[in-house]
Write an enzyme that holds these catalytic residues in place. Structure first.
Site, mmCIF file in Angstrom:
data_model
loop_
_atom_site.group_PDB
_atom_site.id
_atom_site.type_symbol
_atom_site.label_atom_id
_atom_site.label_comp_id
_atom_site.label_asym_id
_atom_site.label_seq_id
_atom_site.Cartn_x
_atom_site.Cartn_y
_atom_site.Cartn_z
ATOM 1 N N PHE A 126 5.361 -9.301 4.773
ATOM 2 C CA PHE A 126 4.562 -9.333 5.996
ATOM 3 C C PHE A 126 4.871 -10.640 6.743
ATOM 4 O O PHE A 126 4.918 -11.705 6.133
ATOM 5 C CB PHE A 126 3.079 -9.242 5.640
ATOM 6 N N ASP A 196 -0.538 -11.310 -2.350
ATOM 7 C CA ASP A 196 -1.251 -10.939 -1.132
ATOM 8 C C ASP A 196 -1.708 -9.484 -1.303
ATOM 9 O O ASP A 196 -0.883 -8.576 -1.411
ATOM 10 C CB ASP A 196 -0.322 -11.086 0.088
ATOM 11 N N TYR A 221 -10.415 -6.913 7.028
ATOM 12 C CA TYR A 221 -10.611 -5.922 8.091
ATOM 13 C C TYR A 221 -9.807 -4.650 7.903
ATOM 14 O O TYR A 221 -9.802 -3.790 8.761
ATOM 15 C CB TYR A 221 -10.326 -6.535 9.464
ATOM 16 N N LYS A 222 -9.084 -4.528 6.790
ATOM 17 C CA LYS A 222 -8.306 -3.294 6.548
ATOM 18 C C LYS A 222 -9.159 -2.338 5.723
ATOM 19 O O LYS A 222 -10.147 -1.815 6.214
ATOM 20 C CB LYS A 222 -6.976 -3.661 5.907
ATOM 21 N N ARG A 370 3.367 4.867 10.836
ATOM 22 C CA ARG A 370 2.617 4.564 9.626
ATOM 23 C C ARG A 370 1.254 5.235 9.702
ATOM 24 O O ARG A 370 0.584 5.166 10.739
ATOM 25 C CB ARG A 370 2.469 3.046 9.587
HETATM 26 C C1 LIG Z 1 -2.880 -7.748 7.480
HETATM 27 C C2 LIG Z 1 -2.133 -8.698 6.649
HETATM 28 C C3 LIG Z 1 -2.309 -10.061 6.816
HETATM 29 C C4 LIG Z 1 -3.216 -10.552 7.898
HETATM 30 O O1 LIG Z 1 -3.294 -11.903 8.048
HETATM 31 P P1 LIG Z 1 -4.283 -12.509 9.150
HETATM 32 O O2 LIG Z 1 -4.269 -13.934 8.890
HETATM 33 O O3 LIG Z 1 -5.616 -11.846 8.955
HETATM 34 O O4 LIG Z 1 -3.777 -12.143 10.482
HETATM 35 C C5 LIG Z 1 -1.609 -10.921 5.977
HETATM 36 N N1 LIG Z 1 -0.783 -10.443 5.029
HETATM 37 C C6 LIG Z 1 -0.591 -9.113 4.861
HETATM 38 C C7 LIG Z 1 0.324 -8.627 3.797
HETATM 39 C C8 LIG Z 1 -1.250 -8.204 5.680
HETATM 40 O O5 LIG Z 1 -1.062 -6.901 5.519
#
Ligand SMILES: *Cc1c(COP(=O)(O)O)cnc(C)c1O
Length: 411
Positions: A126, A196, A221-222, A370
């Protein structure tokens, strides 16, 4: 063989998670296949925020830091997330964003391995994970970020690696890493493992303790449905808590923030990874989402995630055969998360056409469509209809009415 409407309705009728759907508010006519990017509103969140604003903030004013336990919210919500990730309550807290938590834990990990200066990660991780590691390497010029293809991680895991930083479930392909095996491989080389969990928490079973993981971060938030920009969480294994140091030594991570001492003394445990004042409104919304996830049986979530995936995959292979879609990622449920992705050369325009038909998935550069398959509020008929609408859009070539992507816009 494709599924019939009759068959998917029978699956819905027998769904042990059907009672969770009314706990969420989704707009009429929408099939929401993007809960892996932004979860929908818990039905309880309006009342919770109204109470936090009117009673706790409005009436309680500053007294609510203690009276309404605002101060305790990061630890309290962290303790509720803990069982979802196989951690003990005191190993998890809620703070900042996933990006910032990555920075804090990477820095702590490097400091715990002072004779090693490499962060090992995978190319195509990511973006924020790669960018945060890169930013840390700018601050600490002796640190290098070694990003290699996921198939080649083991051969690059050597005695120079301080931290192996990986995302458990890949945001594009949905492929899941073998957390116990990779953590063990890191430990065999003397490195720490930082996971992560953004695309796995609340969607699949996670066992940080069983994997002997060292550090972890994840998103609110996911699949936790905590609301746009919800605070994120972080985990530090108990055995590391005495040594692990946050580089962002804010006052909320101090042992006695209200002693107003000039000198910093880290709070015990994971609390030292708090930095500034907790975002109370965001935490209140997050807690409503976490309460739902924490009350859902993980066996049923996993089973339904696999079954939703099988229905959608089957429909795409049968009803949308020959239309240019190629599935990404593995088929075995143990090797993936709870979303399914397809490449298509017109992926962006198809995803726009789908949104206009109420089927909300998302698009990831350059050609990935997706679809999040979220067991708590999606039914089998929803994903079945989603695939039917994809077929209609392709048959009617409706996507041709949409312009190609605008560079830089959110997708
Ligand atoms: C959604 C996501 C993030 C989000 O990071 P933010 O700091 O909340 O923007 C980080 N890592 C992964 C793998 C994600 O899927």
């Amino acid at each position: 063989m494709s599924y019939s409407l009759y068959q998917v309705r029978a699956l819905d009728a027998a769904d042990p998670l059907a009672s969770f759907r009314p706990l969420f508010r989704l707009p009429e006519g929408v099939i929401y296949l993007d809960g892996n990017s932004l979860g929908p509103t818990p039905a309880s969140v309006h009342a919770r925020l109204a109470d936090t604003i009117d009673r706790e903030w409005g009436q309680g004013l500053i007294r609510s830091w203690n009276g309404a336990d605002w101060m305790g919210a990061p630890a309290r919500i962290g303790a509720k997330i803990a069982p979802l990730i196989g951690a003990a309550a005191h190993e998890v807290t809620v703070a900042d964003s996933t990006s910032v938590n990555l920075f804090k834990l990477l820095s702590a990990g490097l400091a715990m391995r002072p004779d090693r200066r490499v962060i090992l990660t995978e190319t195509g991780n990511f973006p924020t994970d790669l960018y945060m590691a890169g930013g840390l390497a700018v601050l600490a010029p002796d640190v290098t970020v070694r990003a290699v293809a996921r198939e080649r991680l083991l051969e690059h895991l050597d005695g120079d690696v301080a931290v192996l930083m990986l995302t458990h479930v890949h945001y594009k392909t949905g492929a899941r890493h073998d957390m116990p095996a990779l953590t063990a491989a890191a430990h065999a080389q003397g490195a720490l493992a930082l996971w992560d969990l953004s695309h796995s928490t609340g969607a699949i079973r996670i066992d940080l303790a069983g994997a002997n993981a060292d550090l972890a971060v994840g998103c609110g938030y996911k699949f936790l449905n905590g609301g746009p920009g919800a605070p994120a969480f972080l985990y530090v294994a108990e055995r590391l808590q005495a040594q692990a140091r946050s580089p962002l030594t804010g006052w909320m991570g101090h042992a006695a923030p209200f002693a107003f001492s000039d000198d910093y003394a880290a709070a015990p445990g994971v609390t030292r990874f708090l930095c500034g004042t907790p975002p109370v409104l965001g935490l209140a919304a997050l807690e409503e989402g976490v309460n739902i996830a924490a009350s859902a049986p993980m066996d049923a979530i996993e089973a339904k995630s696999a079954a939703l995936w099988a229905v959608f995959d089957t429909q795409m292979r049968t009803r949308c055969a020959g239309l240019g879609f190629a599935r990404l990622g593995p088929e075995n449920p143990a090797e993936r998360g709870s979303h399914i992705s397809f490449t298509h050369p017109e992926g962006y325009r198809i995803s726009e056409a789908l949104r206009d038909r109420g089927v909300i998935g998302d698009f990831r550069d350059p050609d990935v469509l997706r679809f999040g398959l979220t067991p708590l509020y999606l039914g089998y008929e929803d994903v079945w209809r989603g695939a039917e609408i994809i077929r209609e859009i392709m048959d009617g070539e409706h996507w041709r009415r949409y312009a190609p992507p605008v560079p830089g816009a959110a997708t």
